[in-house]
Design a protein around this motif. Structure first.
Motif, PDB file in Angstrom:
ATOM      1  N   ARG A   6      27.276 111.037  31.404  1.00 43.08           N
ATOM      2  CA  ARG A   6      26.509 109.785  31.285  1.00 43.08           C
ATOM      3  C   ARG A   6      25.861 109.446  32.620  1.00 43.08           C
ATOM      4  O   ARG A   6      24.678 109.084  32.686  1.00 43.08           O
ATOM      5  N   THR A   7      26.635 109.565  33.698  1.00 42.72           N
ATOM      6  CA  THR A   7      26.113 109.263  35.032  1.00 42.72           C
ATOM      7  C   THR A   7      24.944 110.176  35.382  1.00 42.72           C
ATOM      8  O   THR A   7      23.904 109.726  35.887  1.00 42.72           O
ATOM      9  N   ALA A   8      25.107 111.473  35.128  1.00 39.09           N
ATOM     10  CA  ALA A   8      24.043 112.423  35.437  1.00 39.09           C
ATOM     11  C   ALA A   8      22.790 112.141  34.606  1.00 39.09           C
ATOM     12  O   ALA A   8      21.661 112.215  35.112  1.00 39.09           O
ATOM     13  N   SER A   9      22.984 111.804  33.330  1.00 42.84           N
ATOM     14  CA  SER A   9      21.833 111.520  32.464  1.00 42.84           C
ATOM     15  C   SER A   9      21.072 110.286  32.949  1.00 42.84           C
ATOM     16  O   SER A   9      19.833 110.300  33.049  1.00 42.84           O
ATOM     17  N   LEU A  10      21.806 109.223  33.247  1.00 47.10           N
ATOM     18  CA  LEU A  10      21.159 107.996  33.703  1.00 47.10           C
ATOM     19  C   LEU A  10      20.483 108.193  35.056  1.00 47.10           C
ATOM     20  O   LEU A  10      19.404 107.640  35.309  1.00 47.10           O
ATOM     21  N   ALA A  11      21.096 108.991  35.920  1.00 48.94           N
ATOM     22  CA  ALA A  11      20.487 109.270  37.223  1.00 48.94           C
ATOM     23  C   ALA A  11      19.184 110.045  37.051  1.00 48.94           C
ATOM     24  O   ALA A  11      18.180 109.760  37.718  1.00 48.94           O
ATOM     25  N   ALA A  12      19.183 111.028  36.140  1.00 48.31           N
ATOM     26  CA  ALA A  12      17.966 111.813  35.897  1.00 48.31           C
ATOM     27  C   ALA A  12      16.849 110.935  35.334  1.00 48.31           C
ATOM     28  O   ALA A  12      15.683 111.042  35.742  1.00 48.31           O
ATOM     29  N   ILE A  13      17.198 110.047  34.398  1.00 47.73           N
ATOM     30  CA  ILE A  13      16.198 109.149  33.814  1.00 47.73           C
ATOM     31  C   ILE A  13      15.656 108.194  34.875  1.00 47.73           C
ATOM     32  O   ILE A  13      14.443 107.929  34.945  1.00 47.73           O
ATOM     33  N   SER A  14      16.533 107.686  35.727  1.00 46.95           N
ATOM     34  CA  SER A  14      16.104 106.763  36.787  1.00 46.95           C
ATOM     35  C   SER A  14      15.129 107.443  37.736  1.00 46.95           C
ATOM     36  O   SER A  14      14.092 106.881  38.093  1.00 46.95           O
ATOM     37  N   CYS A  15      15.457 108.666  38.133  1.00 45.87           N
ATOM     38  CA  CYS A  15      14.558 109.399  39.043  1.00 45.87           C
ATOM     39  C   CYS A  15      13.214 109.678  38.379  1.00 45.87           C
ATOM     40  O   CYS A  15      12.155 109.560  39.009  1.00 45.87           O
ATOM     41  N   PHE A  95      12.421 106.759  21.176  1.00 45.18           N
ATOM     42  CA  PHE A  95      13.516 106.976  20.234  1.00 45.18           C
ATOM     43  C   PHE A  95      14.454 108.082  20.697  1.00 45.18           C
ATOM     44  O   PHE A  95      15.673 108.037  20.460  1.00 45.18           O
ATOM     45  N   LYS A  96      13.918 109.058  21.404  1.00 48.34           N
ATOM     46  CA  LYS A  96      14.711 110.229  21.805  1.00 48.34           C
ATOM     47  C   LYS A  96      15.856 109.857  22.727  1.00 48.34           C
ATOM     48  O   LYS A  96      16.858 110.569  22.815  1.00 48.34           O
ATOM     49  N   PHE A  97      15.733 108.737  23.436  1.00 44.81           N
ATOM     50  CA  PHE A  97      16.816 108.345  24.336  1.00 44.81           C
ATOM     51  C   PHE A  97      18.089 107.971  23.561  1.00 44.81           C
ATOM     52  O   PHE A  97      19.194 108.057  24.097  1.00 44.81           O
ATOM     53  N   LEU A  98      17.916 107.546  22.307  1.00 46.98           N
ATOM     54  CA  LEU A  98      19.097 107.263  21.486  1.00 46.98           C
ATOM     55  C   LEU A  98      19.936 108.518  21.270  1.00 46.98           C
ATOM     56  O   LEU A  98      21.164 108.451  21.178  1.00 46.98           O
ATOM     57  N   LEU A  99      19.264 109.658  21.188  1.00 46.28           N
ATOM     58  CA  LEU A  99      19.979 110.906  20.933  1.00 46.28           C
ATOM     59  C   LEU A  99      20.933 111.247  22.079  1.00 46.28           C
ATOM     60  O   LEU A  99      21.959 111.907  21.865  1.00 46.28           O
ATOM     61  N   ILE A 100      20.603 110.808  23.296  1.00 43.50           N
ATOM     62  CA  ILE A 100      21.481 111.078  24.440  1.00 43.50           C
ATOM     63  C   ILE A 100      22.840 110.437  24.221  1.00 43.50           C
ATOM     64  O   ILE A 100      23.888 111.060  24.429  1.00 43.50           O
ATOM     65  N   PHE A 101      22.839 109.190  23.771  1.00 38.05           N
ATOM     66  CA  PHE A 101      24.108 108.487  23.581  1.00 38.05           C
ATOM     67  C   PHE A 101      24.875 109.027  22.381  1.00 38.05           C
ATOM     68  O   PHE A 101      26.107 108.991  22.355  1.00 38.05           O
ATOM     69  N   VAL A 102      24.160 109.532  21.380  1.00 39.13           N
ATOM     70  CA  VAL A 102      24.841 110.173  20.258  1.00 39.13           C
ATOM     71  C   VAL A 102      25.557 111.441  20.734  1.00 39.13           C
ATOM     72  O   VAL A 102      26.715 111.701  20.382  1.00 39.13           O
ATOM     73  N   CYS A 103      24.876 112.211  21.583  1.00 45.97           N
ATOM     74  CA  CYS A 103      25.484 113.442  22.101  1.00 45.97           C
ATOM     75  C   CYS A 103      26.637 113.137  23.059  1.00 45.97           C
ATOM     76  O   CYS A 103      27.639 113.863  23.088  1.00 45.97           O
ATOM     77  N   LEU A 104      26.504 112.068  23.847  1.00 49.33           N
ATOM     78  CA  LEU A 104      27.594 111.701  24.754  1.00 49.33           C
ATOM     79  C   LEU A 104      28.869 111.386  23.989  1.00 49.33           C
ATOM     80  O   LEU A 104      29.979 111.666  24.449  1.00 49.33           O
ATOM     81  N   GLY A 105      28.731 110.784  22.809  1.00 46.35           N
ATOM     82  CA  GLY A 105      29.905 110.473  22.005  1.00 46.35           C
ATOM     83  C   GLY A 105      30.686 111.713  21.613  1.00 46.35           C
ATOM     84  O   GLY A 105      31.903 111.658  21.429  1.00 46.35           O
TER      85      GLY A 105
END
Length: 366
Positions: A6-15, A95-105
């Motif tokens: 989750r941290t890595a994903s959010l960091a990549a999106i922020s950058c 919409f694709k950002f929702l898929l990140i949280f589905v995969c994190l689960g």
């Protein structure tokens, strides 16, 4: 693992947004939202790390993530200099950002949570699309969009208030499919983990009887002990002299502590000489040399093992006497000859048995 992913994903999106977007209040609002998601994940991480997290914490955090993200994706940015129609928010591919949280689960290895997050993401997105559709001025196709002429379709796409209901229904279907696939992946991973645990348990059972180098060989063979057969091996027995009287005159705890220390020391000596611990019979330890595979020096290693046992006992007696305990005496018997050898037990607890006059002679020599 889920927290760090989750941290890595959010960091990549922020950058990514920091590099492509203009630095203004609108971007800061987006970055603040990403920080909020990170804080929610951090709270869950701290709970889990302390092992005080209730079973439903993953569902609460997942629900909060998906609902909050859907609201941020569909509603206009309050700090944007130009406010686009609500329908335009659905066209930006967010919409694709929702898929990140589905995969994190799925990283929680909970099949139910993976299914739940996929269904929740589909539901919240469908509700969000419905909220946009009921906005005044929103345009939706009155018939099948792909049955219309190309010119009419282009006119609809160029209308900023147009909502492609077919595309949004496809998004809902895709997230449901991805949620189901994640659940299957989790289920498969759990089965593989259980198989690994069973394999490690079987390996641990082997390690209680065989030296480490033999365990590696046995763990890779489908039939580690082979068929029932006659084979020449060396058999060693060793037990403590006067242990019966000792067990009658001392507390049970002291008796078992002595047994554990004796078995641990003698077992290590056997393993150091590539032998196999066949059995523990009270204060007696039975070891074999040449099981499961015979070697040219089985008898030699058995005699050397007996000598090493005597030396180990001598060192141990020095420690015992210095602590005020009486020294121990051990009798050892070794015999080399033919035995009948084969596997006994079950798949969960497999062991090898040796039977024959060689075993009896070694026991009587002791």
């Amino acid at each position: 693992m889920q927290f760090w992913a989750r941290t890595a994903s959010l960091a990549a999106i922020s950058c990514f947004f920091s590099l492509i977007s203009r630095w203004d209040a609108s971007l800061l609002f987006v970055l603040a939202g990403l920080v909020l998601f990170q804080l929610v994940g951090l709270i869950q991480f701290l709970f889990v790390r302390r092992r005080t997290a209730p079973w439903w914490i993953g569902y609460v955090v997942g629900t909060l993530d998906i609902i909050l993200l859907t609201v941020l994706l569909i509603t206009p940015n309050p700090f944007a200099q130009e406010v686009a129609p609500a329908a335009m928010q659905l066209r930006e591919g967010s919409f694709k950002f929702l898929l990140i949280f589905v995969c994190l689960g799925a990283l929680t290895l909970s099949t139910r949570l993976a299914l739940y997050l996929g269904a929740l993401a589909a539901l919240t997105w469908a509700i969000g699309v419905g909220w946009v559709i009921v906005h005044p001025g929103t345009v939706i196709p009155a018939t099948n969009l792909y049955s219309l002429p190309l010119t009419e379709r282009l006119n609809l796409y160029l209308n900023p208030n147009f909502v492609d209901t077919f595309a949004q229904a496809t998004n809902v279907l895709v997230v449901l499919i991805i949620g189901a696939i994640m659940a299957l992946v989790v289920s498969r991973s759990r089965h593989l983990s259980e198989d690994y645990v069973k394999a490690e348990r079987a390996r641990a059972n082997l390690a209680r009887h065989f030296s480490p180098n033999v365990v590696d060989q046995l763990a890779t063979d489908d039939e580690p002990f082979g068929p029932v057969r006659r084979q020449e091996i060396a058999v060693l027995f060793a037990d403590i002299v006067g242990f019966t009287h000792y067990s009658e005159d001392h507390p049970a705890e002291a008796v078992f502590e002595l047994l554990r220390q004796f078995h641990r020391r003698m077992e290590q000596v056997v393993f150091d000489h590539n032998g196999t611990v066949d059995n523990y019979i009270g204060d007696c330890i039975m070891a074999t040399f040449g099981v499961p595979q015979a070697s040219h020096d089985d008898a030699t290693r058995a005699i050397q093992c007996a000598g090493a046992m005597i030396a180990t006992l001598g060192d141990w007696n020095v420690q015992r006497v210095s602590r005020g305990y009486p020294p121990l005496d051990v009798r050892i018997g070794v015999q080399y000859g033919a035995v009948v050898l084969g596997a006994v037990g079950s798949e969960r607890n497999l062991s090898v048995a040796v039977v024959g006059d060689t075993v009896n002679v070694a026991s009587r020599l002791q």
